[in-house]
Design an enzyme around this catalytic site. Structure first.
Site, PDB file in Angstrom:
ATOM      1  N   GLU A  86      -1.548  -8.621   3.962  1.00 25.08           N
ATOM      2  CA  GLU A  86      -1.426  -9.042   5.369  1.00 25.08           C
ATOM      3  C   GLU A  86      -2.781  -9.267   6.023  1.00 25.08           C
ATOM      4  OE1 GLU A  86      -1.167  -6.015   4.328  1.00 25.08           O
ATOM      5  OE2 GLU A  86      -2.093  -4.658   5.799  1.00 25.08           O
ATOM      6  N   HIS A 129      -3.706  -4.978   0.458  1.00 26.27           N
ATOM      7  CA  HIS A 129      -3.216  -5.323   1.800  1.00 26.27           C
ATOM      8  C   HIS A 129      -3.211  -6.835   2.011  1.00 26.27           C
ATOM      9  CE1 HIS A 129      -2.643  -1.488   3.932  1.00 26.27           C
ATOM     10  NE2 HIS A 129      -3.516  -1.020   3.061  1.00 26.27           N
ATOM     11  N   CYS A 159       0.823  -1.212   0.000  1.00 27.20           N
ATOM     12  CA  CYS A 159       0.000   0.000   0.000  1.00 27.20           C
ATOM     13  C   CYS A 159       0.862   1.269   0.000  1.00 27.20           C
ATOM     14  CB  CYS A 159      -0.997  -0.018   1.154  1.00 27.20           C
ATOM     15  SG  CYS A 159      -2.327   1.175   0.906  1.00 27.20           S
TER      16      CYS A 159
END
Ligand code: MN
Length: 249
Positions: free
Chosen positions: A216, A214, A110
Site C-alpha cells: 500500500e 507493505h 504484514c
C-alpha cells in the site's frame, strides 16, 4: 463491473491525547486506485459484530500493525515481543473466520500474513533479529516506500501473476514473520535467505494472498507492480459482487 466493497481492518490507538480508530490512508488510496470501495472496520466492533460487519462486503484486507499474541500459537512470549492488542487479535480472528466461511477473497499485509498463518495453525518468529539472524535487514530506518530487500516469487503463483514479476525489491518494516507455515497455505515468496514473504491458498480453495511487505505504501509510485495485488483482490471481489445471492450476505 460492480465496484466491490472491500473491508479494511483498522487500528485503535491513543494519539495526540485522544483514543482514535482508523487506518493508514495508503490502504484506502490503494483500493480506490483500482476501483474498489474501501470500508474501515474498527476493532471496537468486537468479535461478536464481525460477522454482521461483513454483510454486503465483497473482499477483505487484513492490515499491518501490532505483534500477534503468541498465545494463539501456544508459544511463550519473547522478551522482545512488542505489546499485542488483545482487542484487535480477537476482532481480526473473528473477521477472518467469517470471511473464510463466506469464501470472500482476502489480501493480508504484514501483520495480515502473520494473523492468517496463525489463524490457520502456523507459528511466527516473534523477533527476527534475535530468533533468525541473517543478511537481510527487515526493519531499516528508511522511508516507508523505500525498497530495501529482494523477494523471489514462485513462477505461476498468484503472487507472481498479480505482481507481473518473479522477483522484485520490496519495502520492509517488520520484526515478526512466518515461521512454521500453516498446513493449508503455500509459500510463494521468499527473501534471498529463505524467509517467507508471500503465502497463498492453492487449487479450489477460496482466494487468499498475503505478503510480508507493505504494497500500500507504493500507491503513489507510477507503475508500481504492487498495484497488481490490489487489482487482483478487487477483480476477484467484483466477480463475487455480481452474484445476486451474495449481494446481501
Ligand atoms: Mn521483509
Amino acid at each position: 463491473m460492480s465496484a466491490p466493497r472491500i473491508a479494511v481492518s483498522g487500528v485503535l490507538r491513543t494519539w495526540d491525547g485522544a483514543e482514535r480508530t482508523g487506518v493508514n490512508a495508503a490502504y484506502l488510496q490503494s483500493v480506490l486506485a483500482v476501483g474498489g470501495v474501501p470500508l474501515i472496520l474498527s476493532p471496537l466492533l468486537g468479535p461478536s459484530i464481525a460477522s454482521r460487519a461483513l454483510d454486503g462486503v465483497d473482499g477483505v484486507i487484513l492490515t499491518g500493525g501490532e505483534d500477534v499474541d503468541p498465545q494463539w500459537y501456544a508459544a511463550e512470549r519473547s522478551a522482545l515481543l512488542s505489546p499485542p492488542s488483545h482487542e484487535r487479535d480477537l476482532f481480526e480472528l473473528a473477521l477472518f473466520a467469517t470471511a473464510r466461511q463466506r469464501e470472500l477473497p482476502i489480501l493480508g499485509i504484514c501483520r495480515g500474513i502473520q494473523l492468517i498463518n496463525v489463524a490457520l495453525g502456523g507459528t511466527l518468529f516473534q523477533d527476527l533479529p534475535s530468533e533468525r539472524a541473517g543478511p537481510v535487514d527487515h526493519n531499516p530506518a528508511t522511508p516507508r516506500s523505500a525498497r530495501g530487500h529482494s523477494v523471489r516469487l514462485a513462477p505461476g503463483s498468484r503472487a507472481a501473476e498479480a505482481l507481473g514479476a518473479v522477483s522484485l525489491q520490496v519495502n520492509s518494516f517488520h520484526h515478526q514473520a512466518v515461521r512454521d507455515l500453516a498446513p493449508s497455505l503455500v509459500a510463494t515468496g521468499w527473501t534471498e535467505d529463505g524467509l517467507v514473504e508471500a503465502v497463498e491458498t492453492n487449487g479450489e480453495a477460496p482466494w487468499l494472498l498475503a505478503v510480508q511487505w507493505h504494497p500500500e505504501e507504493m500507491h503513489a509510485e507510477a507503475g508500481a507492480p504492487e498495484r497488481g495485488l490490489f487489482r487482483a483482490l478487487v477483480e476477484r471481489a467484483s466477480a463475487r459482487a455480481e452474484i445476486p445471492e451474495n449481494a446481501v450476505g
